[in-house]
Design a protein around this motif. Sequence first.
Motif, PDB file in Angstrom:
ATOM      1  N   SER A  75       0.826  -1.209   0.000  1.00 49.09           N
ATOM      2  CA  SER A  75       0.000   0.000   0.000  1.00 49.09           C
ATOM      3  C   SER A  75       0.861   1.260   0.000  1.00 49.09           C
ATOM      4  O   SER A  75       0.433   2.310  -0.468  1.00 49.09           O
ATOM      5  CB  SER A  75      -0.928   0.004   1.217  1.00 49.09           C
ATOM      6  OG  SER A  75      -0.182  -0.044   2.423  1.00 49.09           O
ATOM      7  N   LYS A  76       2.085   1.138   0.521  1.00 48.70           N
ATOM      8  CA  LYS A  76       3.007   2.271   0.532  1.00 48.70           C
ATOM      9  C   LYS A  76       4.339   1.835  -0.069  1.00 48.70           C
ATOM     10  O   LYS A  76       4.846   0.752   0.251  1.00 48.70           O
ATOM     11  CB  LYS A  76       3.226   2.786   1.956  1.00 48.70           C
ATOM     12  CG  LYS A  76       1.993   3.436   2.572  1.00 48.70           C
ATOM     13  CD  LYS A  76       2.315   4.023   3.930  1.00 48.70           C
ATOM     14  CE  LYS A  76       1.097   4.729   4.524  1.00 48.70           C
ATOM     15  NZ  LYS A  76       1.402   5.322   5.846  1.00 48.70           N
ATOM     16  N   ARG A  77       4.888   2.700  -0.922  1.00 44.02           N
ATOM     17  CA  ARG A  77       6.135   2.348  -1.594  1.00 44.02           C
ATOM     18  C   ARG A  77       7.164   3.452  -1.401  1.00 44.02           C
ATOM     19  O   ARG A  77       6.848   4.649  -1.420  1.00 44.02           O
ATOM     20  CB  ARG A  77       5.914   2.104  -3.084  1.00 44.02           C
ATOM     21  CG  ARG A  77       4.964   0.955  -3.387  1.00 44.02           C
ATOM     22  CD  ARG A  77       5.171   0.428  -4.786  1.00 44.02           C
ATOM     23  NE  ARG A  77       6.486  -0.195  -4.941  1.00 44.02           N
ATOM     24  CZ  ARG A  77       6.762  -1.456  -4.604  1.00 44.02           C
ATOM     25  NH1 ARG A  77       5.832  -2.227  -4.084  1.00 44.02           N
ATOM     26  NH2 ARG A  77       7.963  -1.940  -4.794  1.00 44.02           N
ATOM     27  N   VAL A  78       8.411   3.012  -1.243  1.00 46.25           N
ATOM     28  CA  VAL A  78       9.542   3.933  -1.046  1.00 46.25           C
ATOM     29  C   VAL A  78      10.551   3.690  -2.159  1.00 46.25           C
ATOM     30  O   VAL A  78      10.838   2.539  -2.513  1.00 46.25           O
ATOM     31  CB  VAL A  78      10.207   3.713   0.325  1.00 46.25           C
ATOM     32  CG1 VAL A  78      11.454   4.574   0.464  1.00 46.25           C
ATOM     33  CG2 VAL A  78       9.232   4.014   1.451  1.00 46.25           C
ATOM     34  N   TYR A 106       6.722  -1.234   4.290  1.00 45.46           N
ATOM     35  CA  TYR A 106       6.839  -0.523   3.014  1.00 45.46           C
ATOM     36  C   TYR A 106       7.398  -1.442   1.937  1.00 45.46           C
ATOM     37  O   TYR A 106       8.257  -2.292   2.208  1.00 45.46           O
ATOM     38  CB  TYR A 106       7.770   0.681   3.149  1.00 45.46           C
ATOM     39  CG  TYR A 106       7.216   1.831   3.953  1.00 45.46           C
ATOM     40  CD1 TYR A 106       6.549   2.883   3.331  1.00 45.46           C
ATOM     41  CD2 TYR A 106       7.360   1.878   5.333  1.00 45.46           C
ATOM     42  CE1 TYR A 106       6.040   3.951   4.060  1.00 45.46           C
ATOM     43  CE2 TYR A 106       6.854   2.936   6.087  1.00 45.46           C
ATOM     44  CZ  TYR A 106       6.198   3.964   5.436  1.00 45.46           C
ATOM     45  OH  TYR A 106       5.697   5.011   6.166  1.00 45.46           O
ATOM     46  N   ASP A 147       7.040  10.345  -9.182  1.00 47.23           N
ATOM     47  CA  ASP A 147       5.988  11.097  -8.499  1.00 47.23           C
ATOM     48  C   ASP A 147       4.723  10.263  -8.340  1.00 47.23           C
ATOM     49  O   ASP A 147       4.028  10.333  -7.322  1.00 47.23           O
ATOM     50  CB  ASP A 147       5.676  12.369  -9.294  1.00 47.23           C
ATOM     51  CG  ASP A 147       5.232  13.519  -8.402  1.00 47.23           C
ATOM     52  OD1 ASP A 147       5.407  13.423  -7.168  1.00 47.23           O
ATOM     53  OD2 ASP A 147       4.725  14.518  -8.936  1.00 47.23           O
ATOM     54  N   ASN A 148       4.424   9.425  -9.331  1.00 47.42           N
ATOM     55  CA  ASN A 148       3.174   8.657  -9.320  1.00 47.42           C
ATOM     56  C   ASN A 148       3.264   7.360  -8.527  1.00 47.42           C
ATOM     57  O   ASN A 148       2.260   6.900  -7.966  1.00 47.42           O
ATOM     58  CB  ASN A 148       2.743   8.331 -10.758  1.00 47.42           C
ATOM     59  CG  ASN A 148       2.358   9.567 -11.543  1.00 47.42           C
ATOM     60  OD1 ASN A 148       1.901  10.557 -10.974  1.00 47.42           O
ATOM     61  ND2 ASN A 148       2.558   9.520 -12.854  1.00 47.42           N
ATOM     62  N   ASN A 149       4.449   6.738  -8.499  1.00 49.05           N
ATOM     63  CA  ASN A 149       4.557   5.370  -7.975  1.00 49.05           C
ATOM     64  C   ASN A 149       5.046   5.270  -6.539  1.00 49.05           C
ATOM     65  O   ASN A 149       4.989   4.181  -5.960  1.00 49.05           O
ATOM     66  CB  ASN A 149       5.481   4.541  -8.868  1.00 49.05           C
ATOM     67  CG  ASN A 149       4.903   4.330 -10.251  1.00 49.05           C
ATOM     68  OD1 ASN A 149       3.734   4.604 -10.493  1.00 49.05           O
ATOM     69  ND2 ASN A 149       5.726   3.844 -11.172  1.00 49.05           N
ATOM     70  N   TYR A 150       5.550   6.367  -5.984  1.00 46.51           N
ATOM     71  CA  TYR A 150       6.166   6.270  -4.657  1.00 46.51           C
ATOM     72  C   TYR A 150       5.594   7.314  -3.703  1.00 46.51           C
ATOM     73  O   TYR A 150       5.227   8.428  -4.112  1.00 46.51           O
ATOM     74  CB  TYR A 150       7.681   6.424  -4.769  1.00 46.51           C
ATOM     75  CG  TYR A 150       8.307   5.350  -5.634  1.00 46.51           C
ATOM     76  CD1 TYR A 150       8.511   4.072  -5.133  1.00 46.51           C
ATOM     77  CD2 TYR A 150       8.620   5.601  -6.974  1.00 46.51           C
ATOM     78  CE1 TYR A 150       9.043   3.067  -5.932  1.00 46.51           C
ATOM     79  CE2 TYR A 150       9.157   4.605  -7.776  1.00 46.51           C
ATOM     80  CZ  TYR A 150       9.362   3.338  -7.256  1.00 46.51           C
ATOM     81  OH  TYR A 150       9.876   2.349  -8.048  1.00 46.51           O
ATOM     82  N   ASP A 151       5.560   6.937  -2.421  1.00 49.48           N
ATOM     83  CA  ASP A 151       5.070   7.856  -1.389  1.00 49.48           C
ATOM     84  C   ASP A 151       6.176   8.762  -0.867  1.00 49.48           C
ATOM     85  O   ASP A 151       5.903   9.881  -0.423  1.00 49.48           O
ATOM     86  CB  ASP A 151       4.475   7.048  -0.230  1.00 49.48           C
ATOM     87  CG  ASP A 151       3.251   6.249  -0.669  1.00 49.48           C
ATOM     88  OD1 ASP A 151       2.172   6.845  -0.753  1.00 49.48           O
ATOM     89  OD2 ASP A 151       3.404   5.050  -0.949  1.00 49.48           O
ATOM     90  N   ILE A 152       7.389   8.274  -0.898  1.00 47.97           N
ATOM     91  CA  ILE A 152       8.537   9.060  -0.447  1.00 47.97           C
ATOM     92  C   ILE A 152       9.784   8.568  -1.174  1.00 47.97           C
ATOM     93  O   ILE A 152       9.872   7.385  -1.549  1.00 47.97           O
ATOM     94  CB  ILE A 152       8.715   8.963   1.096  1.00 47.97           C
ATOM     95  CG1 ILE A 152       9.802   9.919   1.578  1.00 47.97           C
ATOM     96  CG2 ILE A 152       8.995   7.529   1.527  1.00 47.97           C
ATOM     97  CD1 ILE A 152       9.869  10.049   3.097  1.00 47.97           C
ATOM     98  N   ARG A 172       5.763  14.566  -4.200  1.00 43.69           N
ATOM     99  CA  ARG A 172       6.243  13.628  -3.186  1.00 43.69           C
ATOM    100  C   ARG A 172       7.398  14.228  -2.387  1.00 43.69           C
ATOM    101  O   ARG A 172       8.251  14.943  -2.941  1.00 43.69           O
ATOM    102  CB  ARG A 172       6.728  12.326  -3.837  1.00 43.69           C
ATOM    103  CG  ARG A 172       5.692  11.649  -4.696  1.00 43.69           C
ATOM    104  CD  ARG A 172       4.456  11.297  -3.903  1.00 43.69           C
ATOM    105  NE  ARG A 172       3.419  10.740  -4.753  1.00 43.69           N
ATOM    106  CZ  ARG A 172       2.162  10.537  -4.344  1.00 43.69           C
ATOM    107  NH1 ARG A 172       1.813  10.854  -3.118  1.00 43.69           N
ATOM    108  NH2 ARG A 172       1.268  10.032  -5.179  1.00 43.69           N
TER     109      ARG A 172
END
Length: 323
Positions: A75-78, A106, A147-152, A172
């Motif tokens: 649900s969250k990707r770094v 993550y 920008d689209n695929n990662y939360d940070i 992000r």
Amino acid sequence: KEKQGSFIDDIYIEAPENIYNYSFDCIMVAASDEVNILRQLELLSVDLSKVVCIDRVFKKYNYSVKYTANRKNFSKRVLLISHCLITSGAPIALLNLGIELMNRGYGVDLFSDINQNDGILQYKILESGINIELYWDLRDIDVAECDNNYDIIFVNTIALHEVIRKLSGLARPVVWWLHEDLDVYKDYNVQKIDLDDNIFVYPVGLRAKDAFYNCFRTDTNGELLYETVTKECRKIAHKRIICLVIGAFSERKGQRLLCDIAKNNIDKWKNKIEFQIVGSIDEEEKRQFEVQDYIIIRGFVSDEELDRLYGIADVLICPSKFD
């Protein structure tokens, strides 16, 4: 040569001189040491017009190379971006950060430079479950994809200051993790850039913090320090005090200064102290500084050997001039 005549995944390993036992239209060179392989093929009178080097094809068409270690949906990707995957301080610290983030739930991907890779750290990263994508030039990363695929996004070291310029202004947050003193800024010809509000700068200590301020004339957002990884090492008794020094030989790390001091005190210390020095070093310097049974320069060692050396050491010396 020791592999010739054996099998890897049921594929027989031939000696190079047996190449003419086969009929072929094309030879594909997948190894990174293509220069020496091409020279060897030329000596064997192979028509080099029939040879294709995979790395050159990737480079010509600007392909990246992907290694997938974990296909799970998170649900969250770094995203971690490293200037290199060489087994040294900053990339190892980034790997440990990635492992910690995975432990917290993550999904982690890592982008790095295909030319700066010793292979050893890459396999450790994949074994930890982190996916890798290697680029010929990290400035070619797809900013919209980031920008689209990662939360940070975490960007490692001052070497990637031009990548930071591209990421500045994204939706992000981008954490710029800095480890270097001012001399490294000069090596990379770092120029002041205006950083947008999505860039958060975290040095590893006061030297890195001061270096950033001297170049950018703005304060950092805090500190992101290394975590000490605890390992059980079997302690071994011995007669002399064993001093362990770890790190690739360089001016800033101070091993030369330590070796000079040790050699100047050889009559006083030789029967009491032994210096074990670990880290990559060229052969000329090794011959210059090594003293039998007193200053022992081991060069690069495996993790297992490093654990053994920690086990026999009485003192860990960090002679760095700047850190």
